[in-house]
Design a protein around this motif. Structure first.
Motif, PDB file in Angstrom:
ATOM      1  N   PHE A 141      11.884 -52.149  -7.896  1.00 50.75           N
ATOM      2  CA  PHE A 141      11.589 -51.245  -8.997  1.00 50.75           C
ATOM      3  C   PHE A 141      12.837 -50.949  -9.827  1.00 50.75           C
ATOM      4  O   PHE A 141      12.743 -50.737 -11.032  1.00 50.75           O
ATOM      5  CB  PHE A 141      11.009 -49.932  -8.443  1.00 50.75           C
ATOM      6  CG  PHE A 141       9.675 -50.090  -7.770  1.00 50.75           C
ATOM      7  CD1 PHE A 141       8.494 -49.926  -8.473  1.00 50.75           C
ATOM      8  CD2 PHE A 141       9.597 -50.406  -6.415  1.00 50.75           C
ATOM      9  CE1 PHE A 141       7.265 -50.087  -7.860  1.00 50.75           C
ATOM     10  CE2 PHE A 141       8.372 -50.564  -5.786  1.00 50.75           C
ATOM     11  CZ  PHE A 141       7.206 -50.406  -6.515  1.00 50.75           C
ATOM     12  N   VAL A 142      13.993 -50.927  -9.187  1.00 47.04           N
ATOM     13  CA  VAL A 142      15.231 -50.551  -9.881  1.00 47.04           C
ATOM     14  C   VAL A 142      15.599 -51.564 -10.959  1.00 47.04           C
ATOM     15  O   VAL A 142      15.979 -51.197 -12.074  1.00 47.04           O
ATOM     16  CB  VAL A 142      16.381 -50.390  -8.867  1.00 47.04           C
ATOM     17  CG1 VAL A 142      17.715 -50.206  -9.597  1.00 47.04           C
ATOM     18  CG2 VAL A 142      16.119 -49.200  -7.953  1.00 47.04           C
ATOM     19  N   ASN A 143      15.481 -52.839 -10.656  1.00 48.79           N
ATOM     20  CA  ASN A 143      15.965 -53.872 -11.572  1.00 48.79           C
ATOM     21  C   ASN A 143      14.897 -54.499 -12.455  1.00 48.79           C
ATOM     22  O   ASN A 143      15.222 -55.044 -13.511  1.00 48.79           O
ATOM     23  CB  ASN A 143      16.660 -54.987 -10.773  1.00 48.79           C
ATOM     24  CG  ASN A 143      17.927 -54.516 -10.103  1.00 48.79           C
ATOM     25  OD1 ASN A 143      18.837 -54.041 -10.764  1.00 48.79           O
ATOM     26  ND2 ASN A 143      17.979 -54.627  -8.786  1.00 48.79           N
ATOM     27  N   PHE A 144      13.626 -54.433 -12.056  1.00 47.61           N
ATOM     28  CA  PHE A 144      12.614 -55.189 -12.788  1.00 47.61           C
ATOM     29  C   PHE A 144      11.423 -54.356 -13.250  1.00 47.61           C
ATOM     30  O   PHE A 144      10.348 -54.898 -13.508  1.00 47.61           O
ATOM     31  CB  PHE A 144      12.148 -56.385 -11.952  1.00 47.61           C
ATOM     32  CG  PHE A 144      13.255 -57.376 -11.693  1.00 47.61           C
ATOM     33  CD1 PHE A 144      13.765 -58.144 -12.729  1.00 47.61           C
ATOM     34  CD2 PHE A 144      13.806 -57.503 -10.429  1.00 47.61           C
ATOM     35  CE1 PHE A 144      14.801 -59.039 -12.502  1.00 47.61           C
ATOM     36  CE2 PHE A 144      14.839 -58.398 -10.191  1.00 47.61           C
ATOM     37  CZ  PHE A 144      15.337 -59.169 -11.242  1.00 47.61           C
ATOM     38  N   SER A 145      11.606 -53.050 -13.350  1.00 48.39           N
ATOM     39  CA  SER A 145      10.594 -52.199 -13.974  1.00 48.39           C
ATOM     40  C   SER A 145      11.303 -51.143 -14.811  1.00 48.39           C
ATOM     41  O   SER A 145      12.479 -50.843 -14.574  1.00 48.39           O
ATOM     42  CB  SER A 145       9.684 -51.537 -12.928  1.00 48.39           C
ATOM     43  OG  SER A 145      10.398 -50.586 -12.164  1.00 48.39           O
TER      44      SER A 145
ATOM     45  N   ALA B 270       4.792 -43.540 -24.247  1.00 49.70           N
ATOM     46  CA  ALA B 270       5.668 -44.322 -23.375  1.00 49.70           C
ATOM     47  C   ALA B 270       5.130 -45.732 -23.202  1.00 49.70           C
ATOM     48  O   ALA B 270       3.944 -46.001 -23.414  1.00 49.70           O
ATOM     49  CB  ALA B 270       5.802 -43.640 -22.012  1.00 49.70           C
ATOM     50  N   ALA B 271       6.017 -46.629 -22.818  1.00 49.44           N
ATOM     51  CA  ALA B 271       5.656 -48.021 -22.507  1.00 49.44           C
ATOM     52  C   ALA B 271       6.158 -48.343 -21.109  1.00 49.44           C
ATOM     53  O   ALA B 271       7.258 -47.946 -20.729  1.00 49.44           O
ATOM     54  CB  ALA B 271       6.273 -48.985 -23.520  1.00 49.44           C
ATOM     55  N   LEU B 272       5.340 -49.044 -20.334  1.00 52.63           N
ATOM     56  CA  LEU B 272       5.745 -49.497 -18.999  1.00 52.63           C
ATOM     57  C   LEU B 272       6.061 -50.984 -19.065  1.00 52.63           C
ATOM     58  O   LEU B 272       5.252 -51.776 -19.552  1.00 52.63           O
ATOM     59  CB  LEU B 272       4.634 -49.243 -17.984  1.00 52.63           C
ATOM     60  CG  LEU B 272       4.935 -49.750 -16.561  1.00 52.63           C
ATOM     61  CD1 LEU B 272       6.073 -48.941 -15.943  1.00 52.63           C
ATOM     62  CD2 LEU B 272       3.694 -49.673 -15.681  1.00 52.63           C
ATOM     63  N   LEU B 273       7.221 -51.342 -18.556  1.00 53.42           N
ATOM     64  CA  LEU B 273       7.640 -52.736 -18.570  1.00 53.42           C
ATOM     65  C   LEU B 273       7.823 -53.233 -17.139  1.00 53.42           C
ATOM     66  O   LEU B 273       8.491 -52.583 -16.333  1.00 53.42           O
ATOM     67  CB  LEU B 273       8.949 -52.918 -19.341  1.00 53.42           C
ATOM     68  CG  LEU B 273       8.914 -52.504 -20.814  1.00 53.42           C
ATOM     69  CD1 LEU B 273       9.511 -51.114 -20.982  1.00 53.42           C
ATOM     70  CD2 LEU B 273       9.675 -53.491 -21.671  1.00 53.42           C
ATOM     71  N   VAL B 274       7.202 -54.360 -16.828  1.00 60.54           N
ATOM     72  CA  VAL B 274       7.436 -55.055 -15.563  1.00 60.54           C
ATOM     73  C   VAL B 274       8.089 -56.380 -15.940  1.00 60.54           C
ATOM     74  O   VAL B 274       7.421 -57.340 -16.338  1.00 60.54           O
ATOM     75  CB  VAL B 274       6.125 -55.276 -14.784  1.00 60.54           C
ATOM     76  CG1 VAL B 274       6.402 -56.024 -13.486  1.00 60.54           C
ATOM     77  CG2 VAL B 274       5.458 -53.929 -14.479  1.00 60.54           C
ATOM     78  N   TYR B 275       9.404 -56.420 -15.853  1.00 60.26           N
ATOM     79  CA  TYR B 275      10.146 -57.555 -16.382  1.00 60.26           C
ATOM     80  C   TYR B 275       9.920 -58.840 -15.589  1.00 60.26           C
ATOM     81  O   TYR B 275       9.878 -59.924 -16.164  1.00 60.26           O
ATOM     82  CB  TYR B 275      11.640 -57.233 -16.401  1.00 60.26           C
ATOM     83  CG  TYR B 275      12.027 -56.226 -17.467  1.00 60.26           C
ATOM     84  CD1 TYR B 275      11.871 -56.526 -18.810  1.00 60.26           C
ATOM     85  CD2 TYR B 275      12.545 -54.987 -17.126  1.00 60.26           C
ATOM     86  CE1 TYR B 275      12.231 -55.620 -19.798  1.00 60.26           C
ATOM     87  CE2 TYR B 275      12.912 -54.070 -18.098  1.00 60.26           C
ATOM     88  CZ  TYR B 275      12.749 -54.391 -19.433  1.00 60.26           C
ATOM     89  OH  TYR B 275      13.094 -53.488 -20.399  1.00 60.26           O
ATOM     90  N   ARG B 276       9.806 -58.724 -14.280  1.00 62.80           N
ATOM     91  CA  ARG B 276       9.594 -59.914 -13.457  1.00 62.80           C
ATOM     92  C   ARG B 276       8.475 -59.617 -12.465  1.00 62.80           C
ATOM     93  O   ARG B 276       8.714 -59.060 -11.389  1.00 62.80           O
ATOM     94  CB  ARG B 276      10.870 -60.314 -12.721  1.00 62.80           C
ATOM     95  CG  ARG B 276      10.728 -61.622 -11.928  1.00 62.80           C
ATOM     96  CD  ARG B 276      12.006 -61.971 -11.190  1.00 62.80           C
ATOM     97  NE  ARG B 276      13.093 -62.274 -12.120  1.00 62.80           N
ATOM     98  CZ  ARG B 276      14.353 -62.460 -11.759  1.00 62.80           C
ATOM     99  NH1 ARG B 276      14.693 -62.377 -10.482  1.00 62.80           N
ATOM    100  NH2 ARG B 276      15.279 -62.739 -12.666  1.00 62.80           N
TER     101      ARG B 276
END
Length: 408
Positions: free
Chosen positions: A355-359, A392-398
């Motif tokens: 969660f720390v690096n990819f959300s 707000a926008a939620l991003l799940v990068y990977r």
């Protein structure tokens, strides 16, 4: 810049996780300690050793979480000023509010909107408040006469997931970023005068739209007459309603406008079925998928309280509790990961991931509140309409950095 202490903690965490997993594998689904040959002694001796190793794993996990937070803070501090507007700073350039400054309720009661509601149509005021501020819960009441002053809060789901997602801000209607979708690494040893091998890289633009979560509440003039009560009322319940709904959207939002797309509905996340494995083994296998396929290091696990209950009560074949006796509180961690007990999602499904690096939860602005008596017949009935929303926008990068564990 590299952080040797962070790498060392990561390596130690992985090694300790694997060693404990090997013991559970020996014990099998029935957790039969007689089958564990890597530990000496009786069943009680082996369970004591497992608990000691789990405690050590928890401590290393906490150290790693702290070091990772320090490394990310250092990296953000090295970014150019213009980048900070998209990574946590106020777009207006205003510094973050320190502890002890005016609260959400203070801003409301000092606003033009509140001061202008006496006997006339009140103007509107916009208050921008940081989303991650911790709010407790209360409700409105008339000035105290013979009451004790105690308010028993309604039993409702707490806010739990927002605080494990890194928060940033955006000034746009959508967050647009580039994802590396092709990496063909042809690097190889090359003879003198021979052709260099050709590599390939491809970037794809990705977009996560900003969505709005909103709520409104009718309030009588009498409840607003007493300023301390109005401050406590506004300062607690309405922001909590927004945060609670956003908290659920992070996990289960279906992505159909105006919903956010939650982690469980994000295409590309991995899954691991429990099958015949003990639950801890299935969770560990999900973590390994995050590492191997997602090339990420999971740092949290979201588990329904009823499912965590089953984990906490796991016993060996002869009745000894794995996670500690009933006289002990027991850890809220598994394999060194912090456990978030959330009933926002379905039972029998856990989520592990980085969660720390990819959300990321990127807010267009904080909570915005407006108040007016111009709604319907509120003016002649002595009522005020208070509305609040957050964008707000939620991003799940990977997506592959996350894995659901089903059937637990």
């Amino acid at each position: 810049m590299s952080f040797p202490a962070l790498k060392d903690a990561q390596d130690r965490l992985a090694a300790k996780q694997k060693a404990l997993h090997d013991i559970f594998t020996e014990a099998g689904p029935e957790l039969d300690m007689d089958r564990v040959k890597s530990l000496p002694g009786t069943t009680e001796d082996k369970v004591t050793e497992i608990r000691a190793r789990n405690d050590e794993l928890d401590e290393i996990g906490r150290q790693f979480d702290d070091l990772q937070a320090i490394a990310k803070a250092f990296a953000r501090s090295r970014q150019a000023p213009e980048e900070h507007s998209e990574s946590g700073a106020d777009p207006s350039g205003s510094p973050a509010q320190p502890d002890g400054t005016r609260t959400f309720g203070d801003l409301f009661t000092e606003s033009v909107a509140y001061k202008g509601v006496q006997g006339q149509v009140g103007p509107e005021a916009h208050l921008d408040v940081e989303l991650k501020t911790l709010f407790s819960t209360t409700a409105g009441w008339l000035p105290e006469t013979t009451r004790t002053g105690k308010v028993v809060e309604f039993a409702t789901r707490p806010v739990q997931l927002i605080d494990i997602i890194p928060a940033t801000t955006t000034g746009q209607a959508a967050v647009v970023y580039m994802e590396e979708t092709v990496l063909t690494n042809t690097a190889a040893e090359t003879a003198e005068a021979a052709a260099y091998p050709e590599a390939a890289l491809q970037l794809t633009e990705q977009t996560s739209p900003v969505r709005k979560v909103s709520v409104w509440l009718p309030v009588t003039d009498e409840q607003l007459d007493d300023e301390p009560q109005a401050r406590g009322y506004v300062n607690n319940r309405m922001p909590f309603m927004l945060r609670q709904r956003l908290d659920a959207q992070i996990l289960i939002g279906n992505g159909t406008a105006p919903n956010l797309r939650g982690i469980l509905n994000t295409p590309g996340i991995q899954t691991q079925a429990k099958g015949g494995d003990p639950v801890p083994d299935a969770i560990y296998k999900g973590m390994v998928k995050c590492r191997v396929t997602g090339r990420a290091l999971p740092n949290a696990a979201i588990i329904h309280p009823n499912d965590w209950q089953d984990i906490r009560l796991l016993r060996t074949a002869d009745g000894l509790y794995i996670w500690g006796s009933p006289s002990e509180a027991g850890p809220d961690r598994i394999w060194g990961l912090g456990v978030v007990q959330s009933d926002a999602g379905p039972e029998n499904t856990a989520v592990v991931g980085d969660f720390v690096n990819f959300s990321e939860l990127s807010t267009r602005r904080g909570v915005d509140v407006q108040v007016s008596n111009s709604h319907a017949d509120f003016f002649i009935n002595g009522k005020q309409a208070i509305r609040a929303d957050v964008r707000a926008a939620l991003l799940v990068y990977r997506p592959a950095a996350f894995c659901t564990v089903t059937g637990i």
